[in-house]
Design an enzyme around this catalytic site. Sequence first.
Site, PDB file in Angstrom:
ATOM      1  N   HIS A   1       1.557   5.345  -2.224  1.00 12.35           N
ATOM      2  CA  HIS A   1       1.079   6.382  -3.160  1.00 12.35           C
ATOM      3  C   HIS A   1       2.295   7.014  -3.838  1.00 12.35           C
ATOM      4  O   HIS A   1       2.834   8.014  -3.366  1.00 12.35           O
ATOM      5  CB  HIS A   1       0.250   7.447  -2.427  1.00 12.35           C
ATOM      6  CG  HIS A   1      -1.028   6.913  -1.874  1.00 12.35           C
ATOM      7  ND1 HIS A   1      -2.240   7.056  -2.534  1.00 12.35           N
ATOM      8  CD2 HIS A   1      -1.283   6.197  -0.757  1.00 12.35           C
ATOM      9  CE1 HIS A   1      -3.185   6.459  -1.811  1.00 12.35           C
ATOM     10  NE2 HIS A   1      -2.625   5.934  -0.739  1.00 12.35           N
TER      11      HIS A   1
ATOM     12  N   GLU B   1     -11.387   3.872   6.462  1.00 10.05           N
ATOM     13  CA  GLU B   1     -10.274   4.603   7.087  1.00 10.05           C
ATOM     14  C   GLU B   1     -10.867   5.785   7.862  1.00 10.05           C
ATOM     15  O   GLU B   1     -10.816   6.936   7.439  1.00 10.05           O
ATOM     16  CB  GLU B   1      -9.275   5.095   6.029  1.00 10.05           C
ATOM     17  CG  GLU B   1      -8.017   5.685   6.668  1.00 10.05           C
ATOM     18  CD  GLU B   1      -7.030   6.240   5.660  1.00 10.05           C
ATOM     19  OE1 GLU B   1      -7.357   6.313   4.459  1.00 10.05           O
ATOM     20  OE2 GLU B   1      -5.918   6.618   6.076  1.00 10.05           O
TER      21      GLU B   1
ATOM     22  N   GLN C   1      -9.640   8.901  -5.709  1.00 11.47           N
ATOM     23  CA  GLN C   1      -9.379   9.573  -4.429  1.00 11.47           C
ATOM     24  C   GLN C   1     -10.565  10.431  -3.953  1.00 11.47           C
ATOM     25  O   GLN C   1     -10.879  10.483  -2.774  1.00 11.47           O
ATOM     26  CB  GLN C   1      -8.127  10.460  -4.572  1.00 11.47           C
ATOM     27  CG  GLN C   1      -7.866  11.426  -3.432  1.00 11.47           C
ATOM     28  CD  GLN C   1      -7.243  10.764  -2.224  1.00 11.47           C
ATOM     29  OE1 GLN C   1      -6.067  10.431  -2.218  1.00 11.47           O
ATOM     30  NE2 GLN C   1      -8.045  10.555  -1.184  1.00 11.47           N
TER      31      GLN C   1
ATOM     32  N   HIS D   1       0.844  -1.211   0.000  1.00  6.37           N
ATOM     33  CA  HIS D   1       0.000   0.000   0.000  1.00  6.37           C
ATOM     34  C   HIS D   1       0.869   1.247   0.000  1.00  6.37           C
ATOM     35  O   HIS D   1       1.485   1.593   1.013  1.00  6.37           O
ATOM     36  CB  HIS D   1      -0.936   0.022   1.213  1.00  6.37           C
ATOM     37  CG  HIS D   1      -1.957   1.103   1.116  1.00  6.37           C
ATOM     38  ND1 HIS D   1      -3.303   0.861   0.938  1.00  6.37           N
ATOM     39  CD2 HIS D   1      -1.842   2.448   1.106  1.00  6.37           C
ATOM     40  CE1 HIS D   1      -3.962   1.995   0.856  1.00  6.37           C
ATOM     41  NE2 HIS D   1      -3.082   2.990   0.955  1.00  6.37           N
TER      42      HIS D   1
ATOM     43  N   HIS E   1      -9.182   1.399  -0.308  1.00  5.94           N
ATOM     44  CA  HIS E   1      -9.130   2.120   0.950  1.00  5.94           C
ATOM     45  C   HIS E   1     -10.497   1.895   1.588  1.00  5.94           C
ATOM     46  O   HIS E   1     -11.527   2.263   0.995  1.00  5.94           O
ATOM     47  CB  HIS E   1      -8.918   3.604   0.711  1.00  5.94           C
ATOM     48  CG  HIS E   1      -7.533   3.975   0.283  1.00  5.94           C
ATOM     49  ND1 HIS E   1      -6.987   3.599  -0.904  1.00  5.94           N
ATOM     50  CD2 HIS E   1      -6.584   4.711   0.933  1.00  5.94           C
ATOM     51  CE1 HIS E   1      -5.757   4.083  -0.989  1.00  5.94           C
ATOM     52  NE2 HIS E   1      -5.484   4.762   0.112  1.00  5.94           N
TER      53      HIS E   1
ATOM     54  N   ASP F   1       2.035   3.167   2.986  1.00  6.31           N
ATOM     55  CA  ASP F   1       1.094   4.225   2.588  1.00  6.31           C
ATOM     56  C   ASP F   1       1.795   5.486   2.079  1.00  6.31           C
ATOM     57  O   ASP F   1       1.564   5.894   0.942  1.00  6.31           O
ATOM     58  CB  ASP F   1       0.139   4.573   3.735  1.00  6.31           C
ATOM     59  CG  ASP F   1      -1.172   5.183   3.251  1.00  6.31           C
ATOM     60  OD1 ASP F   1      -1.316   5.388   2.035  1.00  6.31           O
ATOM     61  OD2 ASP F   1      -2.051   5.448   4.086  1.00  6.31           O
TER      62      ASP F   1
HETATM   63 FE   FE2 Z   1      -3.520   5.090   1.016  1.00  8.14          FE
END
Ligand code: FE2
Length: 425
Positions: free
Chosen positions: A58, A212, A151, A56, A209, A308
């Site tokens: 970005h 969260e 996103q 995971h 995701h 992440d």
């Molecule tokens: Fe993430």
Amino acid sequence: MFDLIVKGGVLPDGKRVDIGIVGNTITAIDVLNGAEAGQTIDATGDLVSPPFVDPHFHLDATLSYGTPRINASGTLLEGIGLWGELKEVMTQDDMVARALTYCDWAASMGLLAIRSHVDVCDDRLLGVEAMLHVRDKVKDYIDLQLVAFPQDGFYRDPTARNNTLRALDMGVDIVGGIPHFERTMTDGAASVKELCEIAAQRGLQVDMHCDETDDPMSRHIETLSYETQRLGLHGRVAGSHLTSMHSMDNYYVSKLLPLMAEAQINAIPNPLINIVLQGRHDTYPKRRGLTRVKEMQAHGINVGWGQDCVLDPWYSLGTADMLDVAFMGLHVAQMTSPPEMRTCFDMVTTHNAKTMNLPEYGLTVGAKASLVVLDAGDPIEALRLRATRLFVIANGKLISQTPRADAKVTLAGRPPIVRRRHQID
Ligand code: FE2
């Protein structure tokens, strides 16, 4: 005759072996006395592990910290807003350069497989093009999987649905989502259903995701598990974060965990970022922000630590070191017994490889010849020291070397300090 022999290393299970490599394949794991090799690496007494794996990340946002400003509140929501500002000003060349720099950091840390989410909520899809280019550039040393990540919400953003499909058409590997960010719980559940159907139709994996949030009523993991079962996606779906589970009702969780296990859901808690972002609305008691790791494992659910973020709108630190990630996870999840600490090491290697469905991963004959030699005697010591990656081998080639850290430490009038418990022979 081997191209490369890694001599005298200690496997994570404690066995001492030589590893023989021909081309990009491990062809022998044994005592190879007298065997000839084009190159020999002396790993006597050092831990030899399969590569670290981060399921995971970005890559499109990494190394952007401070541009155009920092996240003052430290919350997930300000981070998402800041990322929106950043998308307006960054160029494709900049994204590629930052991602490639990060991949160099990763390679030097023995991190040779990464699953990166790619934001598709930009109608130009500059990030998607950039990351596809990066995937190709690093393919000889990093297995890079890309997730189409809406996103700003698959339904909440007016063009995200179409852009997700476009990104998949362009060659992005995996279907992503963010159900807890949709406008309503109903929309969130509907997004999970449709995204899983898209994955099933296209024969793709899913990584969302999911939940969260600190809201215990955020239960999209239930829908994700149910849809996984309904569509026969067993073992091909991951739920990232799952933080709301820390505050769910215990009775509800006792029903949820068997469903997740039956669907063979892979769980990806991200301890560095979860401990920073979650619980921001709490006074005291303040919640830990991490999902129920040990409880999921007790139900046979595959759980691995993800990283992440590194130096981006959500997280202001990070070094591409999965041992840092496991170290934080070990503390926050209170996995402190020796078996639990060993599990934490496995969570950033074999467990994550299972989540990513990596073929040919591991230290076995016939596997891909990718491995890392650490300045530690065993996995627990590797965690304690966040041990130096002495040698990193990718596809049979030595790609990175770092000197032993303690070799540089001198104290006035005293011998050099040695922090290793297991001394090198
Ligand atoms: Fe993430």
